[in-house]
Design a protein around this motif. Structure first.
Motif, PDB file in Angstrom:
ATOM      1  N   ILE A   1     -16.971  -1.924  -0.249  1.00 61.52           N
ATOM      2  CA  ILE A   1     -15.814  -1.828   0.276  1.00 61.52           C
ATOM      3  C   ILE A   1     -15.267  -2.747  -0.429  1.00 61.52           C
ATOM      4  O   ILE A   1     -15.669  -4.556  -0.217  1.00 61.52           O
ATOM      5  CB  ILE A   1     -16.418  -1.110   1.823  1.00 61.52           C
ATOM      6  CG1 ILE A   1     -16.880  -0.318   1.782  1.00 61.52           C
ATOM      7  CG2 ILE A   1     -14.815  -1.258   2.242  1.00 61.52           C
ATOM      8  CD1 ILE A   1     -17.220  -0.063   3.566  1.00 61.52           C
ATOM      9  N   THR A   2     -14.354  -2.619  -0.501  1.00 64.87           N
ATOM     10  CA  THR A   2     -13.045  -4.375  -0.767  1.00 64.87           C
ATOM     11  C   THR A   2     -11.917  -3.585   0.275  1.00 64.87           C
ATOM     12  O   THR A   2     -10.906  -2.413   0.053  1.00 64.87           O
ATOM     13  CB  THR A   2     -12.529  -4.272  -2.110  1.00 64.87           C
ATOM     14  OG1 THR A   2     -13.510  -4.359  -3.055  1.00 64.87           O
ATOM     15  CG2 THR A   2     -12.131  -4.870  -2.674  1.00 64.87           C
ATOM     16  N   ASP A   3     -11.932  -4.845   0.980  1.00 63.88           N
ATOM     17  CA  ASP A   3     -10.603  -4.545   2.070  1.00 63.88           C
ATOM     18  C   ASP A   3      -9.117  -5.566   1.305  1.00 63.88           C
ATOM     19  O   ASP A   3      -9.133  -6.336   1.104  1.00 63.88           O
ATOM     20  CB  ASP A   3     -10.828  -5.422   3.488  1.00 63.88           C
ATOM     21  CG  ASP A   3     -12.028  -4.416   4.213  1.00 63.88           C
ATOM     22  OD1 ASP A   3     -12.042  -3.267   4.894  1.00 63.88           O
ATOM     23  OD2 ASP A   3     -13.627  -4.760   4.059  1.00 63.88           O
ATOM     24  N   TYR A   4      -8.378  -4.973   1.978  1.00 61.54           N
ATOM     25  CA  TYR A   4      -7.145  -5.467   1.776  1.00 61.54           C
ATOM     26  C   TYR A   4      -5.967  -4.943   3.108  1.00 61.54           C
ATOM     27  O   TYR A   4      -5.981  -3.865   4.015  1.00 61.54           O
ATOM     28  CB  TYR A   4      -6.040  -4.683   0.415  1.00 61.54           C
ATOM     29  CG  TYR A   4      -6.099  -4.617  -1.385  1.00 61.54           C
ATOM     30  CD1 TYR A   4      -6.844  -6.246  -1.174  1.00 61.54           C
ATOM     31  CD2 TYR A   4      -7.331  -4.044  -1.530  1.00 61.54           C
ATOM     32  CE1 TYR A   4      -6.754  -6.760  -2.741  1.00 61.54           C
ATOM     33  CE2 TYR A   4      -8.203  -4.065  -2.564  1.00 61.54           C
ATOM     34  CZ  TYR A   4      -7.823  -5.468  -3.494  1.00 61.54           C
ATOM     35  OH  TYR A   4      -8.534  -5.454  -4.477  1.00 61.54           O
ATOM     36  N   ASN A   5      -5.380  -6.639   3.257  1.00 62.83           N
ATOM     37  CA  ASN A   5      -4.716  -5.967   4.287  1.00 62.83           C
ATOM     38  C   ASN A   5      -3.051  -6.581   4.151  1.00 62.83           C
ATOM     39  O   ASN A   5      -2.731  -7.260   3.385  1.00 62.83           O
ATOM     40  CB  ASN A   5      -5.566  -7.298   5.606  1.00 62.83           C
ATOM     41  CG  ASN A   5      -6.220  -7.003   6.063  1.00 62.83           C
ATOM     42  OD1 ASN A   5      -6.497  -6.185   6.911  1.00 62.83           O
ATOM     43  ND2 ASN A   5      -7.233  -7.563   5.957  1.00 62.83           N
ATOM     44  N   MET A   6      -2.287  -5.884   4.863  1.00 60.65           N
ATOM     45  CA  MET A   6      -0.654  -6.027   3.884  1.00 60.65           C
ATOM     46  C   MET A   6       0.517  -5.520   5.033  1.00 60.65           C
ATOM     47  O   MET A   6      -0.174  -4.411   5.995  1.00 60.65           O
ATOM     48  CB  MET A   6      -0.099  -4.975   2.833  1.00 60.65           C
ATOM     49  CG  MET A   6      -0.373  -2.893   2.567  1.00 60.65           C
ATOM     50  SD  MET A   6      -1.218  -2.863   0.925  1.00 60.65           S
ATOM     51  CE  MET A   6      -2.237  -3.978   0.576  1.00 60.65           C
ATOM     52  N   HIS A   7       1.388  -5.594   4.726  1.00 66.75           N
ATOM     53  CA  HIS A   7       2.407  -5.532   5.752  1.00 66.75           C
ATOM     54  C   HIS A   7       3.330  -4.618   5.116  1.00 66.75           C
ATOM     55  O   HIS A   7       4.223  -5.789   3.658  1.00 66.75           O
ATOM     56  CB  HIS A   7       2.913  -6.402   6.486  1.00 66.75           C
ATOM     57  CG  HIS A   7       4.053  -6.278   7.902  1.00 66.75           C
ATOM     58  ND1 HIS A   7       3.848  -5.735   9.244  1.00 66.75           N
ATOM     59  CD2 HIS A   7       5.153  -6.204   7.285  1.00 66.75           C
ATOM     60  CE1 HIS A   7       5.129  -5.147   9.463  1.00 66.75           C
ATOM     61  NE2 HIS A   7       6.140  -5.411   8.764  1.00 66.75           N
ATOM     62  N   ILE A   8       4.523  -3.657   5.204  1.00 63.65           N
ATOM     63  CA  ILE A   8       5.285  -3.138   5.140  1.00 63.65           C
ATOM     64  C   ILE A   8       6.987  -2.906   5.764  1.00 63.65           C
ATOM     65  O   ILE A   8       6.376  -2.424   7.448  1.00 63.65           O
ATOM     66  CB  ILE A   8       5.105  -1.895   4.388  1.00 63.65           C
ATOM     67  CG1 ILE A   8       3.980  -1.113   3.720  1.00 63.65           C
ATOM     68  CG2 ILE A   8       6.496  -1.255   4.423  1.00 63.65           C
ATOM     69  CD1 ILE A   8       3.588   0.040   2.822  1.00 63.65           C
ATOM     70  N   ASP A   9       7.611  -4.046   5.248  1.00 64.92           N
ATOM     71  CA  ASP A   9       8.837  -4.352   6.496  1.00 64.92           C
ATOM     72  C   ASP A   9       9.977  -3.063   6.598  1.00 64.92           C
ATOM     73  O   ASP A   9      11.199  -3.276   6.082  1.00 64.92           O
ATOM     74  CB  ASP A   9       9.270  -5.321   5.851  1.00 64.92           C
ATOM     75  CG  ASP A   9      10.158  -6.086   6.139  1.00 64.92           C
ATOM     76  OD1 ASP A   9      10.225  -5.812   7.995  1.00 64.92           O
ATOM     77  OD2 ASP A   9      10.950  -7.130   6.259  1.00 64.92           O
ATOM     78  N   LYS A  10       9.091  -1.833   6.385  1.00 66.57           N
ATOM     79  CA  LYS A  10       9.910  -0.723   7.269  1.00 66.57           C
ATOM     80  C   LYS A  10       9.246   0.069   8.368  1.00 66.57           C
ATOM     81  O   LYS A  10       7.848  -0.126   8.666  1.00 66.57           O
ATOM     82  CB  LYS A  10       9.359   0.517   5.650  1.00 66.57           C
ATOM     83  CG  LYS A  10      10.657  -0.218   5.122  1.00 66.57           C
ATOM     84  CD  LYS A  10      10.525   0.785   3.779  1.00 66.57           C
ATOM     85  CE  LYS A  10      11.447  -0.041   2.292  1.00 66.57           C
ATOM     86  NZ  LYS A  10      11.291   1.683   1.009  1.00 66.57           N
TER      87      LYS A  10
END
Length: 384
Positions: free
Chosen positions: A145-154
């Motif tokens: 399991i590969t995890d990514y954390n990100m934010h979308i500025d909308k």
């Protein structure tokens, strides 16, 4: 792959086998026992390749599939690695000799032995090739399991979205029953809001039993916002077979279409593979008219046109297809894609390319890994 494709593959491997044979020590080549073992190895390997590439879906038992996959993968990898090692030996020897001559240094007995001792080289190359083949055969079945954390500025109607993204299961020669079981368990462990499937669920080796294995995976997962699928280059589009099969499992198929995920306001665009539809990206976005003020996720089988997507308002692009950096299956043409594996930012748009759940044809992976991707996305203006 059909019979014609197998013939071309067999001819290529036969040529490489001849090249490798000529690189073995002369006394080995004069030894009848060595020749018998070598011929038997190539016969077993060629038969295994035929069964994988031509009639794998008709093999009735799981243990037979495992045996055929093991023999075919080891044969394929050993031949290609031996060819690579032999070529590198010639290259290194050439560089060594030229360097010695440039600096006018005499060749010692040790130098001559190091350059021309094919026996030591052959033993080392064979051991390394078999070790890599065996490791790759085991490695492909270990799912990560590969995890990514990100934010979308909308802004949208939810603060966060938990996505599981999978691609390239290659139901058939690429994936066995135990991998399907692990796949379902890992998806449920991630507790996703939505599951996105980036193509190549099926291929030329998929049998009815493999379809049922995949159906069991879908039956075991219950993401609140559903499961979505796009075509890959291997999914059979004849009579819309892949579409009908996935829809019978309760999966929504997107063919250059857009949906809004639940009541979230998040827009998901699913593109057809270029083999299915030549519609350009700009034309597609003009046709769909997504709300640019809301988050836009693009599901795209091949990792390409990411810069163009960024300019058209896409916030997150998800792709597969390349299988990561897999040697010797590495295809130089994949360097033409925008990404080979992992995460990259394109002027604010986030792009992820997965190495996939499995591989096509040969049950082998090295040094890349088999994975599912868990993307944790948060939304909203950071300045608020």
């Amino acid at each position: 792959m059909n019979t014609v494709g197998f013939i071309f593959a067999a001819i290529g491997l036969l040529i490489l086998a001849g090249y490798i044979y000529l690189n073995y020590p002369k006394d080995w080549r004069n030894n009848p026992v060595f020749n018998i073992i070598s011929i038997a190895f190539h016969i077993v390997g060629t038969v295994a390749l035929f069964l994988i590439l031509v009639c794998y879906k008709n093999i009735p038992f799981e243990w037979m599939k495992i045996a055929v996959s093991r023999a075919g993968a080891i044969y394929y990898v050993v031949v290609l690695y031996m060819a690579i090692f032999c070529t590198l030996r010639h290259l290194v020897r050439f560089i060594f000799i030229v360097t010695k001559k440039i600096f006018r240094r005499p060749f010692s007995r040790r130098d001559m032995k190091m350059i021309y001792d094919h026996r030591v080289h052959s033993v080392v190359f064979l051991v390394l090739s078999f070790l890599v083949a065996i490791y790759g055969f085991v490695n492909v079945g270990i799912l990560h399991i590969t995890d990514y954390n990100m934010h979308i500025d909308k802004a949208c109607d939810m603060d966060e979205l938990n996505i599981v993204f999978i691609a390239d299961t290659h139901c058939g020669a690429g994936t066995w029953k135990r991998t399907y079981d692990k796949l379902a368990d890992d998806i449920n462990f991630c507790n996703p809001d939505v599951v996105l499937i980036g193509g190549d669920v099926f291929d030329e080796t998929t049998s009815d039993k493999d379809v049922e294995y995949m159906r069991n995976v879908i039956d075991k997962i219950h993401p609140e916002m559903g499961v979505y699928f796009i075509y890959g280059n291997h999914d059979d589009s004849t009579d819309d077979w892949a579409e009908k099969t996935m829809e019978s499992m309760g999966v929504t198929v997107l063919k250059d279409e857009m949906v809004v995920l639940g009541d979230s306001g998040v827009q998901l665009v699913g593109r057809l593979d270029p083999m299915e539809n030549p519609m350009g990206l700009k034309d597609l976005m003009n046709k769909l008219q997504p709300d640019q003020s809301k988050p836009i996720i693009m599901l795209n089988h091949r990792p390409e046109q990411f810069q163009e997507m960024s300019g058209l308002g896409v916030d997150l692009a998800l792709s597969g297809h390349t299988h990561g950096f897999n040697i010797p299956q590495f295809a130089g043409r994949n360097l033409a894609y925008d990404m080979y594996y992992g995460f990259r930012d394109y002027d604010g748009m986030k792009a992820i390319t997965t190495s996939g759940v499995s591989v096509w044809g040969f049950h082998y992976r090295f040094p890349s890994k088999s994975e599912i991707v868990n993307v944790h996305v948060t939304f909203g203006d950071k300045n608020d």
